[in-house]
Design a protein around this motif. Structure first.
Motif, PDB file in Angstrom:
ATOM      1  N   ILE A 179       9.827  13.070   3.861  1.00 15.39           N
ATOM      2  CA  ILE A 179       8.792  13.806   2.917  1.00 15.39           C
ATOM      3  C   ILE A 179       8.566  12.723   1.863  1.00 15.39           C
ATOM      4  CG2 ILE A 179       7.954  15.772   1.838  1.00 15.39           C
ATOM      5  CD1 ILE A 179       9.727  17.563   3.578  1.00 15.39           C
ATOM      6  N   ALA A 180       7.410  12.669   1.293  1.00 21.53           N
ATOM      7  CA  ALA A 180       6.944  11.949   0.097  1.00 21.53           C
ATOM      8  C   ALA A 180       6.456  12.914  -0.874  1.00 21.53           C
ATOM      9  CB  ALA A 180       5.959  10.746   0.456  1.00 21.53           C
ATOM     10  N   PHE A 181       6.513  12.526  -2.190  1.00 25.42           N
ATOM     11  CA  PHE A 181       5.990  13.172  -3.158  1.00 25.42           C
ATOM     12  C   PHE A 181       5.107  12.336  -3.927  1.00 25.42           C
ATOM     13  CE2 PHE A 181       6.506  14.972  -7.929  1.00 25.42           C
ATOM     14  CZ  PHE A 181       5.697  16.039  -7.631  1.00 25.42           C
ATOM     15  N   VAL A 182       3.830  12.736  -4.003  1.00 27.32           N
ATOM     16  CA  VAL A 182       2.760  12.010  -4.842  1.00 27.32           C
ATOM     17  C   VAL A 182       2.439  12.762  -5.938  1.00 27.32           C
ATOM     18  CG1 VAL A 182       0.443  11.232  -4.624  1.00 27.32           C
ATOM     19  CG2 VAL A 182       1.749  11.165  -2.574  1.00 27.32           C
ATOM     20  N   ASN A 183       3.056  12.181  -7.269  1.00 21.82           N
ATOM     21  CA  ASN A 183       2.748  12.829  -8.520  1.00 21.82           C
ATOM     22  C   ASN A 183       1.568  12.215  -9.181  1.00 21.82           C
ATOM     23  OD1 ASN A 183       3.699  14.166 -10.973  1.00 21.82           O
ATOM     24  ND2 ASN A 183       5.924  13.481 -10.796  1.00 21.82           N
ATOM     25  N   ARG A 184       1.624  12.552 -10.497  1.00 22.84           N
ATOM     26  CA  ARG A 184       0.486  12.132 -11.363  1.00 22.84           C
ATOM     27  C   ARG A 184       0.940  10.643 -11.851  1.00 22.84           C
ATOM     28  NH1 ARG A 184      -1.965  15.894 -14.241  1.00 22.84           N
ATOM     29  NH2 ARG A 184      -3.654  14.214 -14.995  1.00 22.84           N
ATOM     30  N   PRO A 185      -0.202   9.793 -12.564  1.00 20.60           N
ATOM     31  CA  PRO A 185       0.088   8.495 -12.858  1.00 20.60           C
ATOM     32  C   PRO A 185       1.309   8.205 -13.581  1.00 20.60           C
ATOM     33  CG  PRO A 185      -2.249   9.066 -13.305  1.00 20.60           C
ATOM     34  CD  PRO A 185      -1.597  10.318 -13.090  1.00 20.60           C
ATOM     35  N   ASP A 213      15.307  13.373   3.659  1.00 20.60           N
ATOM     36  CA  ASP A 213      15.004  11.984   3.349  1.00 20.60           C
ATOM     37  C   ASP A 213      13.915  11.962   2.610  1.00 20.60           C
ATOM     38  OD1 ASP A 213      15.048   9.085   3.052  1.00 20.60           O
ATOM     39  OD2 ASP A 213      15.064   8.719   5.221  1.00 20.60           O
ATOM     40  N   VAL A 214      13.648  11.722   1.263  1.00 17.92           N
ATOM     41  CA  VAL A 214      12.270  11.628   0.662  1.00 17.92           C
ATOM     42  C   VAL A 214      12.045  10.345  -0.215  1.00 17.92           C
ATOM     43  CG1 VAL A 214      12.622  14.314   0.239  1.00 17.92           C
ATOM     44  CG2 VAL A 214      13.514  12.628  -1.442  1.00 17.92           C
ATOM     45  N   ASN A 236       6.279   1.725   3.329  1.00 17.32           N
ATOM     46  CA  ASN A 236       7.950   1.660   2.894  1.00 17.32           C
ATOM     47  C   ASN A 236       8.745   2.606   4.111  1.00 17.32           C
ATOM     48  OD1 ASN A 236       7.349   0.342   0.651  1.00 17.32           O
ATOM     49  ND2 ASN A 236       7.558   2.108  -0.705  1.00 17.32           N
ATOM     50  N   ASP A 237       8.183   3.605   4.520  1.00 17.74           N
ATOM     51  CA  ASP A 237       8.800   4.434   5.537  1.00 17.74           C
ATOM     52  C   ASP A 237       7.973   5.047   6.512  1.00 17.74           C
ATOM     53  OD1 ASP A 237      10.386   6.143   7.024  1.00 17.74           O
ATOM     54  OD2 ASP A 237      10.806   7.550   5.597  1.00 17.74           O
ATOM     55  N   PRO A 238       7.466   4.186   7.533  1.00 17.32           N
ATOM     56  CA  PRO A 238       6.525   4.702   8.509  1.00 17.32           C
ATOM     57  C   PRO A 238       6.893   5.916   9.151  1.00 17.32           C
ATOM     58  CG  PRO A 238       7.264   2.311   8.908  1.00 17.32           C
ATOM     59  CD  PRO A 238       8.220   2.713   8.067  1.00 17.32           C
ATOM     60  N   PRO A 338       6.557   9.358  13.907  1.00 20.33           N
ATOM     61  CA  PRO A 338       5.377   8.951  14.278  1.00 20.33           C
ATOM     62  C   PRO A 338       5.619   7.553  14.191  1.00 20.33           C
ATOM     63  CG  PRO A 338       5.185   9.915  12.198  1.00 20.33           C
ATOM     64  CD  PRO A 338       6.308  10.527  12.822  1.00 20.33           C
ATOM     65  N   GLY A 339       6.490   7.226  13.441  1.00 16.60           N
ATOM     66  CA  GLY A 339       6.577   5.648  13.132  1.00 16.60           C
ATOM     67  C   GLY A 339       7.678   4.937  14.108  1.00 16.60           C
ATOM     68  N   ALA A 340       8.117   5.533  15.108  1.00 13.54           N
ATOM     69  CA  ALA A 340       9.184   4.884  16.136  1.00 13.54           C
ATOM     70  C   ALA A 340       8.354   3.872  16.905  1.00 13.54           C
ATOM     71  CB  ALA A 340       9.593   6.109  17.159  1.00 13.54           C
ATOM     72  N   GLY A 341       9.037   2.848  16.952  1.00 10.99           N
ATOM     73  CA  GLY A 341       8.638   1.721  17.566  1.00 10.99           C
ATOM     74  C   GLY A 341       7.624   0.849  16.743  1.00 10.99           C
ATOM     75  N   ALA A 342       7.151   1.417  15.635  1.00 14.92           N
ATOM     76  CA  ALA A 342       6.211   0.687  14.990  1.00 14.92           C
ATOM     77  C   ALA A 342       6.759  -0.820  14.299  1.00 14.92           C
ATOM     78  CB  ALA A 342       5.599   1.365  13.735  1.00 14.92           C
TER      79      ALA A 342
END
Length: 342
Positions: A179-185, A213-214, A236-238, A338-342
């Motif tokens: 999982i990703a976290f999208v913060n403020r600037p 894993d984040v 960075n992490d497909p 979803p990034g397997a094999g990418a």
């Protein structure tokens, strides 16, 4: 038209008219009615500055609200609108001061010239010199947000720590592990913006509890920044299958970035966050989110400030809000990598 003319026509002194308007001293009912008849006939409206001098009140509240970037976001405009509407219910006007620091001229004028009866401060930082100055000046104020040491302050806040943690747990319960976290600037994080720091704290703590894993990212407050952020996340992490965001201004770009990468929401990528409901419902699919109650927060801030003005000796009070996650259509079960094999 002025007080002198009203006094002449009513056959009373100027001071009697002044007392009748300000209520500073009692005036007989007959005299008050005589003065009011003249005022009604002439359509007199007292000058705001003169009224402030007479009763020590301006009937105006200050809203100290610096734009976080080169424009106000939709959520910020919602807050401004809610404060103006709530203040009007108490017969107060609102003066907007875009002050980000104690040294700003606009902020200094607000205090030195007593242009307002009290102030509501927004975009609170963990260490905020504006609040320190207001306390030193004994100037009535309420914060939307809280500092690192809020004891003794009047404030209304969102529990960003708990809310971002709830988003993480929701995604983990659906099977998401990356999982990703999208913060403020980034500059807001460096400046100590409370929501950005406490949101990051809640995300990292919950992720550690669930063994996830984040990745964490700062993102500009606009759609192009959101699109670029998603591109970076997937580069960075497909294998990333979900994200949590505090950045409603970047939300449209986040969706566009996922579409450009061939990720379908929510079939193979889930999105959630802390966003006002009006903005969560403008994207397709609608965003599962902890809805920011902007209208309620503005109303509560005005109510607290009016209470401070009416009861100067009252003990400090605050409201901490933790709205539940509204389940909409942007989150679903993780379906593998979803990034397997990418």
């Amino acid at each position: 038209m002025n007080i002198g003319e009203i006094a002449r026509r009513a056959g009373v002194s100027r001071s009697t008219v002044s007392y009748a308007l300000s209520g500073k001293r009692p005036v007989s009912e007959d005299t008050r009615r005589k003065i009011q008849r003249v005022i009604d006939e002439l359509g007199y409206r007292p000058n705001a500055s003169a009224r402030a001098l007479a009763n020590g009140r301006t009937s105006t509240l200050g809203l100290v609200f610096p734009p976080a970037g080169n424009h106000y976001t939709g959520m910020q405009l919602d807050f401004i609108g809610s404060v103006v509407e709530a203040a009007a219910a108490y017969d107060y006007d609102v003066l907007l001061s875009p002050s980000g620091a104690d040294s700003d001229r606009s902020f200094q004028r607000l205090l030195a010239e007593r242009r307002v009866d009290g102030a509501i401060l927004m975009e609170i930082r963990l260490e905020d010199d504006r609040i320190d100055h207001l306390v030193a000046e004994n100037f009535p104020a309420v914060c939307i947000g809280r500092t690192a040491r809020p004891d003794g302050d009047w404030w209304v806040g969102l529990d960003h720590t708990a809310l971002t943690a709830a988003c993480v747990h929701h995604l983990a319960d659906l099977g998401h592990r990356r999982i990703a976290f999208v913060n403020r600037p980034e500059r807001l994080l460096r400046a100590g913006y409370e929501s950005a720091h406490r949101g990051l704290e809640g995300f990292t703590k919950a992720a550690a509890e669930r063994g996830l894993d984040v990745q964490t990212y700062c993102c500009g407050d606009d759609a192009p920044a959101g699109e670029a952020c998603v591109e970076q996340i997937l580069h960075n992490d497909p294998g990333t299958t979900a994200l949590v965001t505090l950045n409603e201004a970047a939300l449209g770009g986040i969706y566009r970035g996922l579409a450009a990468a061939g990720r379908h929401v929510p079939r193979d990528f889930s999105v959630t966050g802390v966003v006002a409901s009006r903005w969560a419902e403008t994207v397709t699919p609608q965003l599962t989110a902890a809805d920011v109650p902007a209208e309620e927060m503005g109303r509560l801030a005005v109510e607290l400030l009016v209470e401070r003005l009416d009861q100067p000796a009252a003990a400090a009070r605050h409201h901490m809000l933790t709205p539940p996650i509204s389940l909409r259509s942007s989150t679903g079960p993780a379906l593998g990598d979803p990034g397997a094999g990418a």
